[in-house]
Design a protein around this motif. Structure first.
Motif, PDB file in Angstrom:
ATOM      1  N   SER A 168       3.543 -10.170   7.992  1.00 42.32           N
ATOM      2  CA  SER A 168       3.877 -11.336   7.171  1.00 42.32           C
ATOM      3  C   SER A 168       4.869 -10.981   6.070  1.00 42.32           C
ATOM      4  CB  SER A 168       2.607 -11.931   6.556  1.00 42.32           C
ATOM      5  OG  SER A 168       1.773 -12.478   7.548  1.00 42.32           O
ATOM      6  N   THR A 169       4.607  -9.874   5.378  1.00 44.61           N
ATOM      7  CA  THR A 169       5.506  -9.469   4.298  1.00 44.61           C
ATOM      8  C   THR A 169       6.856  -9.024   4.847  1.00 44.61           C
ATOM      9  OG1 THR A 169       3.698  -8.891   2.827  1.00 44.61           O
ATOM     10  CG2 THR A 169       5.816  -7.859   2.385  1.00 44.61           C
ATOM     11  N   MET A 170       6.851  -8.332   5.997  1.00 43.06           N
ATOM     12  CA  MET A 170       8.119  -7.937   6.604  1.00 43.06           C
ATOM     13  C   MET A 170       8.922  -9.174   7.018  1.00 43.06           C
ATOM     14  SD  MET A 170       8.279  -4.649   6.325  1.00 43.06           S
ATOM     15  CE  MET A 170       7.567  -5.013   4.699  1.00 43.06           C
ATOM     16  N   THR A 171       8.221 -10.206   7.479  1.00 39.01           N
ATOM     17  CA  THR A 171       8.889 -11.464   7.821  1.00 39.01           C
ATOM     18  C   THR A 171       9.552 -12.068   6.585  1.00 39.01           C
ATOM     19  OG1 THR A 171       7.343 -11.911   9.626  1.00 39.01           O
ATOM     20  CG2 THR A 171       8.508 -13.803   8.698  1.00 39.01           C
ATOM     21  N   ALA A 172       8.816 -12.109   5.483  1.00 34.85           N
ATOM     22  CA  ALA A 172       9.370 -12.647   4.244  1.00 34.85           C
ATOM     23  C   ALA A 172      10.530 -11.795   3.747  1.00 34.85           C
ATOM     24  CB  ALA A 172       8.275 -12.729   3.187  1.00 34.85           C
ATOM     25  N   TYR A 173      10.335 -10.492   3.752  1.00 37.89           N
ATOM     26  CA  TYR A 173      11.341  -9.569   3.207  1.00 37.89           C
ATOM     27  C   TYR A 173      12.667  -9.705   3.944  1.00 37.89           C
ATOM     28  CZ  TYR A 173      13.436  -5.123   1.679  1.00 37.89           C
ATOM     29  OH  TYR A 173      14.269  -4.160   1.167  1.00 37.89           O
ATOM     30  N   PHE A 174      12.648  -9.572   5.258  1.00 40.20           N
ATOM     31  CA  PHE A 174      13.901  -9.600   6.004  1.00 40.20           C
ATOM     32  C   PHE A 174      14.442 -11.021   6.176  1.00 40.20           C
ATOM     33  CE2 PHE A 174      12.145  -5.447   7.221  1.00 40.20           C
ATOM     34  CZ  PHE A 174      13.232  -4.654   6.881  1.00 40.20           C
ATOM     35  N   GLY A 175      13.546 -12.018   6.140  1.00 36.66           N
ATOM     36  CA  GLY A 175      14.022 -13.390   6.160  1.00 36.66           C
ATOM     37  C   GLY A 175      14.888 -13.687   4.952  1.00 36.66           C
ATOM     38  N   VAL A 176      14.414 -13.244   3.778  1.00 34.79           N
ATOM     39  CA  VAL A 176      15.162 -13.488   2.541  1.00 34.79           C
ATOM     40  C   VAL A 176      16.345 -12.540   2.403  1.00 34.79           C
ATOM     41  CG1 VAL A 176      15.030 -13.480   0.014  1.00 34.79           C
ATOM     42  CG2 VAL A 176      13.137 -14.420   1.357  1.00 34.79           C
ATOM     43  N   LYS A 177      16.104 -11.257   2.641  1.00 33.36           N
ATOM     44  CA  LYS A 177      17.144 -10.254   2.390  1.00 33.36           C
ATOM     45  C   LYS A 177      18.289 -10.311   3.402  1.00 33.36           C
ATOM     46  CE  LYS A 177      15.562  -7.803  -1.173  1.00 33.36           C
ATOM     47  NZ  LYS A 177      16.357  -7.581  -2.405  1.00 33.36           N
ATOM     48  N   ARG A 178      17.982 -10.649   4.641  1.00 32.14           N
ATOM     49  CA  ARG A 178      19.004 -10.575   5.680  1.00 32.14           C
ATOM     50  C   ARG A 178      19.404 -11.927   6.258  1.00 32.14           C
ATOM     51  NH1 ARG A 178      19.061  -5.393   7.737  1.00 32.14           N
ATOM     52  NH2 ARG A 178      18.784  -3.959   5.993  1.00 32.14           N
ATOM     53  N   ASP A 179      18.433 -12.775   6.554  1.00 32.10           N
ATOM     54  CA  ASP A 179      18.744 -13.984   7.318  1.00 32.10           C
ATOM     55  C   ASP A 179      19.069 -15.191   6.446  1.00 32.10           C
ATOM     56  OD1 ASP A 179      18.434 -12.688   9.778  1.00 32.10           O
ATOM     57  OD2 ASP A 179      16.260 -12.953   9.723  1.00 32.10           O
ATOM     58  N   ALA A 180      18.540 -15.242   5.231  1.00 29.00           N
ATOM     59  CA  ALA A 180      18.865 -16.353   4.314  1.00 29.00           C
ATOM     60  C   ALA A 180      18.897 -15.825   2.889  1.00 29.00           C
ATOM     61  CB  ALA A 180      17.842 -17.475   4.454  1.00 29.00           C
ATOM     62  N   PRO A 181      19.876 -14.973   2.566  1.00 32.26           N
ATOM     63  CA  PRO A 181      19.924 -14.378   1.226  1.00 32.26           C
ATOM     64  C   PRO A 181      20.180 -15.431   0.148  1.00 32.26           C
ATOM     65  CG  PRO A 181      21.888 -13.822   2.496  1.00 32.26           C
ATOM     66  CD  PRO A 181      20.945 -14.476   3.443  1.00 32.26           C
ATOM     67  N   PRO A 182      19.483 -15.317  -0.977  1.00 30.97           N
ATOM     68  CA  PRO A 182      19.650 -16.283  -2.066  1.00 30.97           C
ATOM     69  C   PRO A 182      21.055 -16.239  -2.664  1.00 30.97           C
ATOM     70  CG  PRO A 182      17.675 -14.959  -2.357  1.00 30.97           C
ATOM     71  CD  PRO A 182      18.468 -14.312  -1.281  1.00 30.97           C
ATOM     72  N   ILE A 183      21.434 -17.358  -3.249  1.00 31.80           N
ATOM     73  CA  ILE A 183      22.671 -17.443  -4.015  1.00 31.80           C
ATOM     74  C   ILE A 183      22.263 -17.583  -5.473  1.00 31.80           C
ATOM     75  CG2 ILE A 183      24.787 -18.753  -4.417  1.00 31.80           C
ATOM     76  CD1 ILE A 183      24.414 -19.871  -1.523  1.00 31.80           C
ATOM     77  N   PRO A 184      22.565 -16.608  -6.324  1.00 34.80           N
ATOM     78  CA  PRO A 184      22.135 -16.675  -7.723  1.00 34.80           C
ATOM     79  C   PRO A 184      22.488 -18.016  -8.367  1.00 34.80           C
ATOM     80  CG  PRO A 184      23.070 -14.521  -7.268  1.00 34.80           C
ATOM     81  CD  PRO A 184      23.313 -15.365  -6.041  1.00 34.80           C
TER      82      PRO A 184
ATOM     83  N   VAL B 135      10.746  -8.600  13.982  1.00 39.26           N
ATOM     84  CA  VAL B 135      10.832  -7.459  14.904  1.00 39.26           C
ATOM     85  C   VAL B 135      12.271  -6.974  15.060  1.00 39.26           C
ATOM     86  CG1 VAL B 135       8.744  -8.102  16.178  1.00 39.26           C
ATOM     87  CG2 VAL B 135      10.968  -8.982  16.935  1.00 39.26           C
ATOM     88  N   ASP B 136      13.236  -7.824  14.735  1.00 36.66           N
ATOM     89  CA  ASP B 136      14.636  -7.399  14.806  1.00 36.66           C
ATOM     90  C   ASP B 136      14.923  -6.251  13.833  1.00 36.66           C
ATOM     91  OD1 ASP B 136      15.058  -9.408  16.641  1.00 36.66           O
ATOM     92  OD2 ASP B 136      15.856 -10.827  15.175  1.00 36.66           O
ATOM     93  N   TYR B 137      14.072  -6.101  12.831  1.00 38.84           N
ATOM     94  CA  TYR B 137      14.308  -5.101  11.790  1.00 38.84           C
ATOM     95  C   TYR B 137      13.228  -4.018  11.776  1.00 38.84           C
ATOM     96  CZ  TYR B 137      17.222  -9.008  10.296  1.00 38.84           C
ATOM     97  OH  TYR B 137      18.131 -10.030  10.261  1.00 38.84           O
ATOM     98  N   HIS B 138      12.537  -3.845  12.900  1.00 38.79           N
ATOM     99  CA  HIS B 138      11.386  -2.951  12.955  1.00 38.79           C
ATOM    100  C   HIS B 138      11.721  -1.539  12.469  1.00 38.79           C
ATOM    101  CE1 HIS B 138       8.206  -0.439  14.813  1.00 38.79           C
ATOM    102  NE2 HIS B 138       7.450  -1.461  14.496  1.00 38.79           N
ATOM    103  N   ALA B 139      12.893  -1.054  12.815  1.00 34.31           N
ATOM    104  CA  ALA B 139      13.276   0.310  12.422  1.00 34.31           C
ATOM    105  C   ALA B 139      13.394   0.464  10.905  1.00 34.31           C
ATOM    106  CB  ALA B 139      14.595   0.699  13.090  1.00 34.31           C
ATOM    107  N   GLU B 140      13.551  -0.658  10.203  1.00 34.94           N
ATOM    108  CA  GLU B 140      13.727  -0.604   8.752  1.00 34.94           C
ATOM    109  C   GLU B 140      12.437  -0.872   7.980  1.00 34.94           C
ATOM    110  OE1 GLU B 140      17.385  -2.596   7.363  1.00 34.94           O
ATOM    111  OE2 GLU B 140      17.721  -3.091   9.471  1.00 34.94           O
ATOM    112  N   TYR B 141      11.321  -1.044   8.688  1.00 38.83           N
ATOM    113  CA  TYR B 141      10.055  -1.321   8.009  1.00 38.83           C
ATOM    114  C   TYR B 141       9.680  -0.265   6.964  1.00 38.83           C
ATOM    115  CZ  TYR B 141       8.603  -5.147  11.180  1.00 38.83           C
ATOM    116  OH  TYR B 141       8.491  -6.318  11.876  1.00 38.83           O
ATOM    117  N   PRO B 142       9.743   1.038   7.277  1.00 40.46           N
ATOM    118  CA  PRO B 142       9.291   2.020   6.283  1.00 40.46           C
ATOM    119  C   PRO B 142       9.990   1.893   4.938  1.00 40.46           C
ATOM    120  CG  PRO B 142       9.516   3.066   8.427  1.00 40.46           C
ATOM    121  CD  PRO B 142      10.098   1.684   8.562  1.00 40.46           C
ATOM    122  N   ALA B 143      11.299   1.710   4.940  1.00 39.18           N
ATOM    123  CA  ALA B 143      12.031   1.576   3.679  1.00 39.18           C
ATOM    124  C   ALA B 143      11.634   0.293   2.960  1.00 39.18           C
ATOM    125  CB  ALA B 143      13.532   1.603   3.937  1.00 39.18           C
TER     126      ALA B 143
END
Length: 350
Positions: free
Chosen positions: A142-158, A292-300
């Motif tokens: 769930s957290t990985m979904t939130a993290y990569f959803g925000v960071k990669r797929d829909a990054p915020p605009i300040p 799952v598209d970002y599975h390799a980046e989970y540890p970081a």
């Protein structure tokens, strides 16, 4: 002495809202271990909305049939091992299902032939300060979904708005906080006043809308007079349609979940919004996110999340229900809006 294993199985294919009759608690003997196998006592099992979709194969997994064990991620302790790679006493996590005991060879849950990969992952020892729920909770999917959803797929605009549905849940509450860290004005939609208060008082959301106590469309127009810039959607249904009616020019709509329609009747729910053409009129983009598209980046990512928690920058809650027999009620309650954050059942004492 023969060990007994209690298991929650699917009694019938669900139709419409989940009910107690869709599940059955059974008891079976635990078979003797063979060479290369290990016996895991499940300590915590996950209660997640996606289980409803798995039960009727909406997401392309191997179809379940009545009598099948309910699949779910879990954390357990190895109580016996005939596998050189799995030490007795180790704390491990994997797709163990709703049961007291699981037998694994490190790759497959052999007790029920679940069609999902099993990852044996020691989680105590490298950081004994982390609670047992963390690998399948705040550091889980769930957290990985939130993290990569925000960071990669829909990054915020300040300075622009970022609207999150299902904001009181395990994905939405984290997605909104990450978006806020990155400079957005964050608005969450949740189903109770308590959840809304938690979002604004502890999770640093700028605004929270109780969609059951007010009209989401009216509130979104008030809070986003220029339209919604980015929408992180965990719900679908009428809330998605309310946002599509109030998109800003060039908006982004990120589809993550559709809990509003998971309990629909029939082979497939009615996924689509009736006002989808507003995406064209506003020259918006609608796309999906899949962690799952970002599975390799989970540890970081997990390391960064732990850092935020320790710094007090990321808040999270856990709802823990006691007893394996209460798994069905906990899942049914999730669709009523019960629980805040990530939900678990404690199957056995730590």
């Amino acid at each position: 002495m023969v060990m007994k294993n209690r298991r929650v199985i699917m009694a019938q294919l669900p139709a419409g809202m989940l009910k107690a009759a869709d599940f059955r608690l059974i008891e079976e003997a635990v078979p003797p271990l063979k060479e290369g196998q290990a016996l895991i006592e499940v300590l915590y099992t996950l209660i997640d909305p996606i289980i409803r979709g798995w039960m009727v194969n909406w997401f392309g997994f191997v179809p379940m049939a009545p009598g099948a064990l309910i699949p779910a991620m879990g954390v357990g302790r190895v109580v016996d091992s005939r596998s050189p790679g799995i030490a007795a006493g180790s704390i491990v996590s994997g797709m163990y299902g709703w049961q007291n005991y699981a037998i694994t060879d490190g790759q497959t849950i052999l007790l029920d032939q679940l069609p999902y990969g099993d990852q044996v992952m020691p989680i105590r020892g490298h950081d004994p300060e982390l609670p047992l729920t963390y690998p399948i909770g705040i550091l889980g999917v769930s957290t990985m979904t939130a993290y990569f959803g925000v960071k990669r797929d829909a990054p915020p605009i300040p300075g622009r708005n970022y609207v999150v549905s299902g904001a009181g849940g395990s994905v939405g509450s984290i997605a909104g906080q990450i978006a806020k860290m990155d400079g957005a004005t964050v608005i969450g939609l949740a189903g109770t006043d308590d959840k809304c208060a938690w979002l604004t008082s502890e999770c640093n959301f700028d605004h929270a809308i109780n969609y059951r106590a007010s009209d989401p469309a009216t509130e979104l127009k008030r809070l986003c007079p220029g339209g919604v810039d980015i929408f992180f959607d965990n719900v679908g249904g009428p809330i998605l349609e309310s946002v599509l009616d109030n998109l800003s020019l060039g908006a982004t709509v990120l589809l993550c979940g559709a809990t509003a329609v998971y309990n629909a009747s029939g082979d497939k729910p009615n996924w689509g919004p009736k006002n989808y053409f507003n995406i064209c009129l506003q020259r918006a983009v609608m796309k999906g996110t899949y962690c799952v598209d970002y599975h390799a980046e989970y540890p970081a990512a997990q390391e960064e999340v732990v850092g935020w928690i320790r710094q007090g920058r990321l808040m999270h809650r856990e709802t823990i229900v006691e007893g394996l027999e209460n798994c069905p009620a906990a899942l049914i309650g999730l669709f009523r809006g019960d629980g805040v954050g990530k939900s678990f059942v404690r199957v056995s004492p730590e």
